[in-house]
Design an enzyme around this catalytic site. Structure first.
Site, mmCIF file in Angstrom:
data_model
loop_
_atom_site.group_PDB
_atom_site.id
_atom_site.type_symbol
_atom_site.label_atom_id
_atom_site.label_comp_id
_atom_site.label_asym_id
_atom_site.label_seq_id
_atom_site.Cartn_x
_atom_site.Cartn_y
_atom_site.Cartn_z
ATOM 1 N N SER A 19 0.829 -1.218 0.000
ATOM 2 C CA SER A 19 0.000 0.000 0.000
ATOM 3 C C SER A 19 0.858 1.260 0.000
ATOM 4 O O SER A 19 1.862 1.343 0.723
ATOM 5 C CB SER A 19 -0.881 0.038 1.261
ATOM 6 O OG SER A 19 -1.790 -1.034 1.257
ATOM 7 N N ASP A 64 -14.329 2.260 9.114
ATOM 8 C CA ASP A 64 -14.836 2.373 7.742
ATOM 9 C C ASP A 64 -15.107 3.860 7.518
ATOM 10 O O ASP A 64 -15.985 4.445 8.145
ATOM 11 C CB ASP A 64 -16.114 1.538 7.613
ATOM 12 C CG ASP A 64 -16.706 1.622 6.217
ATOM 13 O OD1 ASP A 64 -16.337 2.535 5.449
ATOM 14 O OD2 ASP A 64 -17.560 0.777 5.898
ATOM 15 N N TYR A 155 -10.200 4.124 -16.146
ATOM 16 C CA TYR A 155 -10.156 4.756 -14.817
ATOM 17 C C TYR A 155 -11.537 5.328 -14.473
ATOM 18 O O TYR A 155 -11.919 5.394 -13.310
ATOM 19 C CB TYR A 155 -9.062 5.821 -14.766
ATOM 20 C CG TYR A 155 -8.578 6.107 -13.358
ATOM 21 C CD1 TYR A 155 -7.979 5.106 -12.590
ATOM 22 C CD2 TYR A 155 -8.740 7.367 -12.794
ATOM 23 C CE1 TYR A 155 -7.553 5.364 -11.298
ATOM 24 C CE2 TYR A 155 -8.300 7.635 -11.493
ATOM 25 C CZ TYR A 155 -7.715 6.626 -10.762
ATOM 26 O OH TYR A 155 -7.287 6.887 -9.483
ATOM 27 N N LYS A 162 -11.490 11.439 -8.334
ATOM 28 C CA LYS A 162 -10.199 12.093 -8.037
ATOM 29 C C LYS A 162 -10.260 13.583 -8.386
ATOM 30 O O LYS A 162 -9.605 14.404 -7.726
ATOM 31 C CB LYS A 162 -9.056 11.411 -8.791
ATOM 32 C CG LYS A 162 -8.747 9.993 -8.316
ATOM 33 C CD LYS A 162 -8.320 9.923 -6.865
ATOM 34 C CE LYS A 162 -7.736 8.572 -6.496
ATOM 35 N NZ LYS A 162 -7.552 8.405 -5.052
HETATM 36 P P1 NAP Z 1 -4.426 -0.175 -1.504
HETATM 37 O O1 NAP Z 1 -3.219 -0.706 -0.884
HETATM 38 O O2 NAP Z 1 -5.450 -1.147 -1.981
HETATM 39 O O3 NAP Z 1 -5.085 0.901 -0.545
HETATM 40 C C1 NAP Z 1 -6.410 1.366 -0.675
HETATM 41 C C2 NAP Z 1 -6.931 1.490 0.714
HETATM 42 O O4 NAP Z 1 -8.247 2.082 0.726
HETATM 43 C C3 NAP Z 1 -7.065 0.136 1.390
HETATM 44 O O5 NAP Z 1 -6.390 0.173 2.630
HETATM 45 C C4 NAP Z 1 -8.560 0.014 1.581
HETATM 46 O O6 NAP Z 1 -8.897 -0.726 2.717
HETATM 47 C C5 NAP Z 1 -8.935 1.453 1.784
HETATM 48 N N1 NAP Z 1 -10.380 1.668 1.754
HETATM 49 C C6 NAP Z 1 -11.248 1.435 0.752
HETATM 50 N N2 NAP Z 1 -12.497 1.733 1.148
HETATM 51 C C7 NAP Z 1 -12.408 2.174 2.431
HETATM 52 C C8 NAP Z 1 -13.333 2.629 3.398
HETATM 53 N N3 NAP Z 1 -14.644 2.711 3.140
HETATM 54 N N4 NAP Z 1 -12.895 2.976 4.631
HETATM 55 C C9 NAP Z 1 -11.574 2.902 4.924
HETATM 56 N N5 NAP Z 1 -10.648 2.477 4.066
HETATM 57 C C10 NAP Z 1 -11.061 2.121 2.826
HETATM 58 O O7 NAP Z 1 -4.058 0.688 -2.813
HETATM 59 P P2 NAP Z 1 -3.169 2.011 -3.021
HETATM 60 O O8 NAP Z 1 -2.861 2.001 -4.469
HETATM 61 O O9 NAP Z 1 -2.102 2.091 -2.029
HETATM 62 O O10 NAP Z 1 -4.240 3.175 -2.786
HETATM 63 C C11 NAP Z 1 -4.025 4.252 -1.892
HETATM 64 C C12 NAP Z 1 -4.447 5.557 -2.559
HETATM 65 O O11 NAP Z 1 -3.518 5.857 -3.598
HETATM 66 C C13 NAP Z 1 -5.820 5.519 -3.218
HETATM 67 O O12 NAP Z 1 -6.461 6.764 -3.014
HETATM 68 C C14 NAP Z 1 -5.464 5.365 -4.679
HETATM 69 O O13 NAP Z 1 -6.476 5.839 -5.539
HETATM 70 C C15 NAP Z 1 -4.241 6.230 -4.734
HETATM 71 N N6 NAP Z 1 -3.393 6.064 -5.910
HETATM 72 C C16 NAP Z 1 -2.905 4.842 -6.236
HETATM 73 C C17 NAP Z 1 -2.113 4.711 -7.359
HETATM 74 C C18 NAP Z 1 -1.587 3.357 -7.764
HETATM 75 O O14 NAP Z 1 -1.214 3.183 -8.929
HETATM 76 N N7 NAP Z 1 -1.494 2.394 -6.863
HETATM 77 C C19 NAP Z 1 -1.798 5.816 -8.155
HETATM 78 C C20 NAP Z 1 -2.299 7.065 -7.789
HETATM 79 C C21 NAP Z 1 -3.104 7.176 -6.665
HETATM 80 P P3 NAP Z 1 -9.275 -2.298 2.554
HETATM 81 O O15 NAP Z 1 -8.226 -2.951 1.708
HETATM 82 O O16 NAP Z 1 -9.252 -2.687 3.966
HETATM 83 O O17 NAP Z 1 -10.614 -2.311 1.923
#
Ligand code: NAP
Length: 255
Positions: A19, A64, A155, A162
């Site tokens: 993450s 949550d 997306y 976003k």
């Molecule tokens: P990730 O590890 O899957 O993290 C996403 C997190 O959001 C998880 O911990 C998930 O929890 C949590 N979440 C979802 N619904 C929720 C809720 N209702 N309440 C509390 N937590 C909730 O993926 P990540 O890529 O690191 O994402 C983190 C952020 O970075 C996101 O905003 C994503 O859009 C952004 N981002 C990611 C990328 C990329 O390429 N990876 C690029 C740009 C931006 P659970 O797993 O417990 O459901």
């Protein structure tokens, strides 16, 4: 002395050790921050707890973010342990898988509501409930993506969410500036995480960035973490309402 020595922050969005939130947390811990963590659902605690404990955290709670009462409860409990809060990492997003493939125009009302609620409104909800604890000012950092600015295939509704998140960053920065609270976003290039793997064609995104980005590679999660550290620390004391691209330069390219 570390950049965040004596500072306390809460991190939302560590699902596992891939993450982006976890990379932010590691950088912050290395610079002396004390950290609190939350996980979304009960069965996810077993993944978060060992990570949180490895950086010395004792505050690990279920929350949550789509439920105001759960955010209030966590902030109430945090207030009993800490007399103030200095920074927040918001790294949370969700959309139905069906809405991250095919066409945006097919998004259902419920799919739209869900994506916007979890991926955009939660930042405002967290700030509202955290404000009383951010007595000495502070820094709020969220994670966004280029799909807010330009159309990225698949997306879809997450791009719209976003865009709302980035606008929220500006409005919140304007509202909270007089309290000494800064609000900024990191627009990260694609990184292989649980959430990212839910986007149809994600591997293609990685390939395209590698070919077109000025640095000719994809961003490393650690680089996102280092920018979060900068935004949480006094190094960025004059920066608020910004979206900082950490994408190996991909977003500057016209063709
Ligand atoms: P990730 O590890 O899957 O993290 C996403 C997190 O959001 C998880 O911990 C998930 O929890 C949590 N979440 C979802 N619904 C929720 C809720 N209702 N309440 C509390 N937590 C909730 O993926 P990540 O890529 O690191 O994402 C983190 C952020 O970075 C996101 O905003 C994503 O859009 C952004 N981002 C990611 C990328 C990329 O390429 N990876 C690029 C740009 C931006 P659970 O797993 O417990 O459901």
């Amino acid at each position: 002395m570390g950049l965040l020595e004596g500072k306390r922050g809460i991190v939302f969005g560590v699902a596992n050790d891939h993450s982006l939130a976890w990379y932010c947390a590691q950088q912050m811990h290395a610079q002396g921050a004390q950290l609190a963590f939350t996980y979304q659902a009960e069965n996810l605690e077993r993944r978060l707890r060992p990570l949180a404990e490895s950086v010395g955290s004792t505050f690990i709670r279920q929350c949550d973010l789509s439920k105001d009462e759960e955010i209030e409860k966590v902030m109430g409990e945090l207030g009993k342990e800490w007399d103030s809060l200095d920074f927040i990492v918001h790294a949370v997003a969700f959309a139905n898988k069906a809405d991250l493939e095919g066409h945006f125009v097919d998004t259902s009302r419920e799919g739209f509501r869900l994506a916007l609620d979890v991926s955009a409104y939660t930042l405002t909800a967290v700030a509202q409930k955290a404000m009383p604890l951010m007595k000495n000012g502070g820094s709020i950092v969220t994670l966004t993506y280029y799909g807010a600015e330009k159309v990225v295939p698949h997306y879809n509704v997450m791009g719209v969410a976003k865009a709302a998140l980035e606008a929220s960053v500006q409005y919140m920065a304007a509202d909270l500036g007089e309290k000494g609270i800064r609000v900024n976003a990191i627009s990260a290039g694609p990184v292989r995480t649980l959430a990212a793997m839910g986007i149809a064609g994600f591997r293609e995104m990685l390939k395209v960035v590698e070919q077109k980005a000025p640095l000719k590679r994809n961003v490393q999660a650690e680089e996102v973490g280092k920018t979060a550290l900068y935004l949480a620390s006094d190094l960025s004391s004059g920066v608020t309402g910004e979206v900082i691209h950490v994408d190996c330069g991909y977003s500057i390219m016209g063709m």
